[in-house]
Design an enzyme around this catalytic site. Structure first.
Site, short mmCIF file in Angstrom:
data_model
loop_
_atom_site.label_atom_id
_atom_site.label_comp_id
_atom_site.label_asym_id
_atom_site.label_seq_id
_atom_site.Cartn_x
_atom_site.Cartn_y
_atom_site.Cartn_z
CB SER A 189 7.11 67.12 2.95
OG SER A 189 6.22 67.92 3.62
NE ARG A 190 12.42 61.80 5.12
CZ ARG A 190 12.41 62.32 6.27
NH1 ARG A 190 12.03 63.71 6.24
NH2 ARG A 190 12.47 61.53 7.44
CG LEU A 191 8.67 67.48 -1.15
CD1 LEU A 191 7.75 68.33 -1.64
CD2 LEU A 191 8.74 66.14 -2.41
#
Length: 217
Positions: A189-191
């Site tokens: 999730s691009r975290l």
């Protein structure tokens, strides 16, 4: 045809936490480099070197790391090349390793200095003969009329030096002395996980130390 803006990848191979990472960035780098080598990723020793010219234009190129220790990161090149000229005018540079298969990036910043002549000599004489001749044959970063120039130079220096070419005076090593490291681990999730190590100068005259902190991705 897939539009480039629609290319996506979910990063889910690993994580990087403060508790599981080393307090010393060099040890963290060594661990990741060894893991990249063990995973047999293509050219795990390849790194991008970024320099800045006197006109403030940055430039990058890929070179190979040849050594590392508490003093810094070492590579070898032609001192008269574009990067050599830019480092002569501005000794600060940045390095980046990108191990795609492991979803990892390491970024390193600091000041650059030439390694000793003895270190350059030792490494130069460990290289294959063709590479030693090539250091003489290539006027790196200069405009040449064609590949024939390189072939002719190699033949000329090969005949001149035979099996024992000396190290060219314009060729040798650089060492980047880090004052900032960043370790990036891709996450879902691009975290992404992104840890920074900053070298701090205590006001009380104590030894330099590293501060580890998390950055937003």
């Amino acid at each position: 045809m897939t539009h480039i803006a629609n290319l996506r990848k979910s990063y889910e191979r690993a994580e990087l936490s403060e508790d599981a990472s080393h307090a010393d960035p060099l040890k963290q780098f060594e661990q990741w480099l060894k893991e990249a080598m063990a995973a047999e990723v293509p050219e795990p020793n390849a790194m991008t070197v970024a320099t800045v010219a006197s006109n403030l234009r940055p430039s990058t190129r890929v070179v190979l790391i040849k050594d590392y220790d508490e003093r810094g990161i070492v590579w070898y090149t032609n001192y008269d090349s574009r990067k050599g000229q830019e480092l002569a005018g501005n000794p600060y540079a940045a390095l980046q390793f990108h191990w795609v298969e492991l979803e990892r990036v390491v970024r390193i910043e600091g000041i650059v200095e030439k390694v000793s002549a003895e270190e350059s000599d030792t490494y130069f004489h460990s290289r294959p003969l063709d590479s030693r001749i090539g250091a003489w044959a290539s006027p790196q970063s200069q405009v040449i009329s064609g590949r024939g120039v390189l072939v002719a130079n190699a033949a000329r220096y090969g005949a001149q030096f035979l099996l024992n070419p000396p190290r060219p005076p314009h060729w040798g090593g650089y060492r980047l002395k880090p004052d900032n490291w960043q370790f990036w681990q891709g996450r879902k999730s691009r975290l992404h996980d992104r840890l920074q190590y900053r070298l701090v100068h205590p006001s009380d005259g104590a030894d330099l130390s590293w501060v580890r902190e998390r950055l937003a991705p």
